[in-house]
Design a protein around this motif. Structure first.
Motif, PDB file in Angstrom:
ATOM      1  N   LEU A  40       0.862  -1.175   0.000  1.00  0.00           N
ATOM      2  CA  LEU A  40       0.000   0.000   0.000  1.00  0.00           C
ATOM      3  C   LEU A  40       0.904   1.232   0.000  1.00  0.00           C
ATOM      4  CD1 LEU A  40      -2.805   1.393   0.375  1.00  0.00           C
ATOM      5  CD2 LEU A  40      -2.436   1.158   2.836  1.00  0.00           C
ATOM      6  N   SER A  41       0.725   2.070  -0.993  1.00  0.00           N
ATOM      7  CA  SER A  41       1.475   3.328  -1.036  1.00  0.00           C
ATOM      8  C   SER A  41       0.728   4.372  -0.226  1.00  0.00           C
ATOM      9  CB  SER A  41       1.615   3.830  -2.478  1.00  0.00           C
ATOM     10  OG  SER A  41       2.462   2.986  -3.200  1.00  0.00           O
ATOM     11  N   ILE A  42       1.418   4.938   0.740  1.00  0.00           N
ATOM     12  CA  ILE A  42       0.839   5.974   1.593  1.00  0.00           C
ATOM     13  C   ILE A  42       1.616   7.252   1.328  1.00  0.00           C
ATOM     14  CG2 ILE A  42       0.374   6.701   3.957  1.00  0.00           C
ATOM     15  CD1 ILE A  42       0.425   3.646   4.662  1.00  0.00           C
ATOM     16  N   ILE A  43       0.903   8.283   0.897  1.00  0.00           N
ATOM     17  CA  ILE A  43       1.545   9.554   0.556  1.00  0.00           C
ATOM     18  C   ILE A  43       0.908  10.660   1.380  1.00  0.00           C
ATOM     19  CG2 ILE A  43       2.149  11.160  -1.291  1.00  0.00           C
ATOM     20  CD1 ILE A  43       1.654   8.718  -3.223  1.00  0.00           C
ATOM     21  N   PRO A  44       1.528  10.986   2.516  1.00  0.00           N
ATOM     22  CA  PRO A  44       0.999  12.107   3.302  1.00  0.00           C
ATOM     23  C   PRO A  44       1.446  13.432   2.682  1.00  0.00           C
ATOM     24  CG  PRO A  44       2.804  11.021   4.477  1.00  0.00           C
ATOM     25  CD  PRO A  44       2.629  10.314   3.177  1.00  0.00           C
ATOM     26  N   VAL A  45       0.535  14.360   2.618  1.00  0.00           N
ATOM     27  CA  VAL A  45       0.850  15.715   2.159  1.00  0.00           C
ATOM     28  C   VAL A  45       0.378  16.648   3.268  1.00  0.00           C
ATOM     29  CG1 VAL A  45       0.540  17.441   0.354  1.00  0.00           C
ATOM     30  CG2 VAL A  45       0.561  15.016  -0.253  1.00  0.00           C
ATOM     31  N   ILE A  46       1.320  16.999   4.131  1.00  0.00           N
ATOM     32  CA  ILE A  46       1.025  17.867   5.264  1.00  0.00           C
ATOM     33  C   ILE A  46       1.487  19.268   4.897  1.00  0.00           C
ATOM     34  CG2 ILE A  46       1.450  18.299   7.706  1.00  0.00           C
ATOM     35  CD1 ILE A  46       1.987  15.231   7.944  1.00  0.00           C
ATOM     36  N   VAL A  47       0.545  20.207   4.836  1.00  0.00           N
ATOM     37  CA  VAL A  47       0.842  21.564   4.380  1.00  0.00           C
ATOM     38  C   VAL A  47       0.650  22.560   5.513  1.00  0.00           C
ATOM     39  CG1 VAL A  47       0.167  21.011   2.019  1.00  0.00           C
ATOM     40  CG2 VAL A  47      -1.543  21.942   3.567  1.00  0.00           C
ATOM     41  N   PRO A  48       1.261  23.712   5.402  1.00  0.00           N
ATOM     42  CA  PRO A  48       2.272  24.090   4.413  1.00  0.00           C
ATOM     43  C   PRO A  48       3.629  23.467   4.747  1.00  0.00           C
ATOM     44  CG  PRO A  48       1.787  25.966   5.833  1.00  0.00           C
ATOM     45  CD  PRO A  48       0.882  24.840   6.267  1.00  0.00           C
ATOM     46  N   PHE A  49       4.495  23.378   3.727  1.00  0.00           N
ATOM     47  CA  PHE A  49       5.791  22.736   3.890  1.00  0.00           C
ATOM     48  C   PHE A  49       6.772  23.599   4.665  1.00  0.00           C
ATOM     49  CE2 PHE A  49       5.021  20.659  -0.495  1.00  0.00           C
ATOM     50  CZ  PHE A  49       4.228  19.686   0.065  1.00  0.00           C
ATOM     51  N   ASP A  50       6.737  24.900   4.433  1.00  0.00           N
ATOM     52  CA  ASP A  50       7.823  25.774   4.872  1.00  0.00           C
ATOM     53  C   ASP A  50       7.499  26.659   6.072  1.00  0.00           C
ATOM     54  OD1 ASP A  50       5.966  27.140   3.409  1.00  0.00           O
ATOM     55  OD2 ASP A  50       7.376  28.053   2.029  1.00  0.00           O
ATOM     56  N   GLN A  51       6.348  26.491   6.670  1.00  0.00           N
ATOM     57  CA  GLN A  51       5.996  27.262   7.863  1.00  0.00           C
ATOM     58  C   GLN A  51       4.805  26.606   8.530  1.00  0.00           C
ATOM     59  OE1 GLN A  51       4.885  30.760   5.363  1.00  0.00           O
ATOM     60  NE2 GLN A  51       3.160  30.937   6.737  1.00  0.00           N
ATOM     61  N   VAL A  52       4.600  26.896   9.819  1.00  0.00           N
ATOM     62  CA  VAL A  52       3.402  26.374  10.466  1.00  0.00           C
ATOM     63  C   VAL A  52       2.200  27.090   9.856  1.00  0.00           C
ATOM     64  CG1 VAL A  52       4.540  25.711  12.603  1.00  0.00           C
ATOM     65  CG2 VAL A  52       3.582  27.998  12.396  1.00  0.00           C
ATOM     66  N   GLY A  53       1.068  26.448   9.901  1.00  0.00           N
ATOM     67  CA  GLY A  53      -0.127  27.049   9.330  1.00  0.00           C
ATOM     68  C   GLY A  53      -1.091  25.988   8.844  1.00  0.00           C
ATOM     69  N   ALA A  54      -1.989  26.422   8.013  1.00  0.00           N
ATOM     70  CA  ALA A  54      -3.040  25.545   7.522  1.00  0.00           C
ATOM     71  C   ALA A  54      -3.194  25.744   6.014  1.00  0.00           C
ATOM     72  CB  ALA A  54      -4.354  25.866   8.244  1.00  0.00           C
ATOM     73  N   LEU A  55      -4.189  25.094   5.453  1.00  0.00           N
ATOM     74  CA  LEU A  55      -4.436  25.245   4.019  1.00  0.00           C
ATOM     75  C   LEU A  55      -4.661  26.708   3.663  1.00  0.00           C
ATOM     76  CD1 LEU A  55      -4.809  23.953   1.272  1.00  0.00           C
ATOM     77  CD2 LEU A  55      -7.200  23.549   1.856  1.00  0.00           C
ATOM     78  N   GLU A  56      -5.287  27.456   4.554  1.00  0.00           N
ATOM     79  CA  GLU A  56      -5.512  28.883   4.302  1.00  0.00           C
ATOM     80  C   GLU A  56      -4.191  29.625   4.089  1.00  0.00           C
ATOM     81  OE1 GLU A  56      -9.085  27.452   6.608  1.00  0.00           O
ATOM     82  OE2 GLU A  56      -6.937  27.189   6.789  1.00  0.00           O
ATOM     83  N   LYS A 110      -1.036  28.768  -9.395  1.00  0.00           N
ATOM     84  CA  LYS A 110      -0.313  29.403  -8.292  1.00  0.00           C
ATOM     85  C   LYS A 110       0.818  28.503  -7.818  1.00  0.00           C
ATOM     86  CE  LYS A 110      -3.527  32.429  -8.585  1.00  0.00           C
ATOM     87  NZ  LYS A 110      -3.371  33.346  -9.659  1.00  0.00           N
ATOM     88  N   ASN A 111       2.047  29.002  -7.869  1.00  0.00           N
ATOM     89  CA  ASN A 111       3.214  28.206  -7.477  1.00  0.00           C
ATOM     90  C   ASN A 111       3.112  27.692  -6.053  1.00  0.00           C
ATOM     91  OD1 ASN A 111       4.551  28.377  -9.939  1.00  0.00           O
ATOM     92  ND2 ASN A 111       5.472  30.335  -9.413  1.00  0.00           N
ATOM     93  N   ALA A 112       2.649  28.524  -5.136  1.00  0.00           N
ATOM     94  CA  ALA A 112       2.553  28.098  -3.735  1.00  0.00           C
ATOM     95  C   ALA A 112       1.619  26.901  -3.589  1.00  0.00           C
ATOM     96  CB  ALA A 112       2.063  29.255  -2.863  1.00  0.00           C
ATOM     97  N   VAL A 113       0.552  26.877  -4.340  1.00  0.00           N
ATOM     98  CA  VAL A 113      -0.404  25.773  -4.271  1.00  0.00           C
ATOM     99  C   VAL A 113       0.158  24.563  -5.019  1.00  0.00           C
ATOM    100  CG1 VAL A 113      -2.738  25.025  -4.880  1.00  0.00           C
ATOM    101  CG2 VAL A 113      -2.351  27.345  -3.993  1.00  0.00           C
ATOM    102  N   ARG A 114       0.706  24.788  -6.212  1.00  0.00           N
ATOM    103  CA  ARG A 114       1.294  23.681  -6.985  1.00  0.00           C
ATOM    104  C   ARG A 114       2.383  22.977  -6.190  1.00  0.00           C
ATOM    105  NH1 ARG A 114       1.717  26.756 -12.082  1.00  0.00           N
ATOM    106  NH2 ARG A 114       3.917  26.875 -11.572  1.00  0.00           N
ATOM    107  N   LYS A 115       3.223  23.743  -5.506  1.00  0.00           N
ATOM    108  CA  LYS A 115       4.320  23.167  -4.725  1.00  0.00           C
ATOM    109  C   LYS A 115       3.780  22.181  -3.688  1.00  0.00           C
ATOM    110  CE  LYS A 115       6.224  25.430  -1.229  1.00  0.00           C
ATOM    111  NZ  LYS A 115       6.977  26.430  -0.456  1.00  0.00           N
ATOM    112  N   HIS A 116       2.673  22.510  -3.077  1.00  0.00           N
ATOM    113  CA  HIS A 116       2.136  21.670  -2.013  1.00  0.00           C
ATOM    114  C   HIS A 116       1.350  20.465  -2.529  1.00  0.00           C
ATOM    115  CE1 HIS A 116       3.218  25.184   0.358  1.00  0.00           C
ATOM    116  NE2 HIS A 116       3.304  24.330   1.364  1.00  0.00           N
ATOM    117  N   PHE A 117       0.949  20.502  -3.782  1.00  0.00           N
ATOM    118  CA  PHE A 117       0.134  19.403  -4.298  1.00  0.00           C
ATOM    119  C   PHE A 117       0.730  18.728  -5.520  1.00  0.00           C
ATOM    120  CE2 PHE A 117      -2.718  21.951  -1.734  1.00  0.00           C
ATOM    121  CZ  PHE A 117      -3.282  20.970  -0.943  1.00  0.00           C
ATOM    122  N   GLU A 118       2.001  19.020  -5.846  1.00  0.00           N
ATOM    123  CA  GLU A 118       2.602  18.423  -7.031  1.00  0.00           C
ATOM    124  C   GLU A 118       2.774  16.917  -6.897  1.00  0.00           C
ATOM    125  OE1 GLU A 118       6.326  20.322  -7.817  1.00  0.00           O
ATOM    126  OE2 GLU A 118       7.183  19.768  -5.897  1.00  0.00           O
TER     127      GLU A 118
END
Length: 161
Positions: free
Chosen positions: A52-68, A145-153
């Motif tokens: 089973l491939s498990i791919i966590p994507v916890i955002v944002p990558f470069d600072q604390v925060g949320a999807l907002e 948007k690069n910031a969004v693409r970076k987190h979901f690429e």
């Protein structure tokens, strides 16, 4: 399996540990779990091996925060005007918080982030700011948007296969 979540005030490593514990409670015990990459979980059923491939994507990558946080970054990178709006919306919310006059509203960081994004949306898209929020969010070309693409690429890469 993609697991997309934000980390609020946690470090990514802490969020991954929480995720590992939740998975363990569901019978999936994985030793190492890495953010934004494929993690293989192998298991056996009736002497047959499965993966089973498990791919966590916890955002944002470069600072604390949320999807907002990621969405605000995406809006700010649209252009100088949008960057100005994001900066001043953040200042506006900060000024209200610093006033010492709030006792009921915006008492949690999660709500403060939502207020910042809502302030930006109400300026950039006032006709829609009172519409259902999901429609407002869908009115932006997030994939540009690069910031969004970076987190979901990572997700996009696997969906293109």
């Amino acid at each position: 399996m993609f697991i997309v979540t934000d980390r609020d005030n946690c470090e990514i490593e802490s969020s991954l540990e929480i995720l590992k514990e939740k998975m363990k409670n569901c019978g999936i015990e994985i030793q190492e779990l890495y953010n934004n990459q494929e993690n293989l979980y192998s298991y056996e059923v009736e002497e047959e091996m499965f993966g089973l491939s498990i791919i966590p994507v916890i955002v944002p990558f470069d600072q604390v925060g949320a999807l907002e946080t990621v969405l605000l970054q995406g809006i700010a990178e649209t252009g100088a005007e949008e960057q100005f709006i994001v900066e001043y919306a953040n200042k506006y919310i900060a000024d209200i918080l610093d006033s010492g006059r709030l006792h009921t509203y915006l008492q949690h960081e999660r709500l403060i982030l939502k207020a910042r994004l809502s302030a930006v949306i109400s300026i950039t898209n006032p006709d829609r700011s009172t519409a259902l929020f999901d429609r407002v969010l869908m009115s932006w070309n997030w994939e540009e948007k690069n910031a969004v693409r970076k987190h979901f690429e990572t997700i996009t890469k696997y969906l293109e296969i």
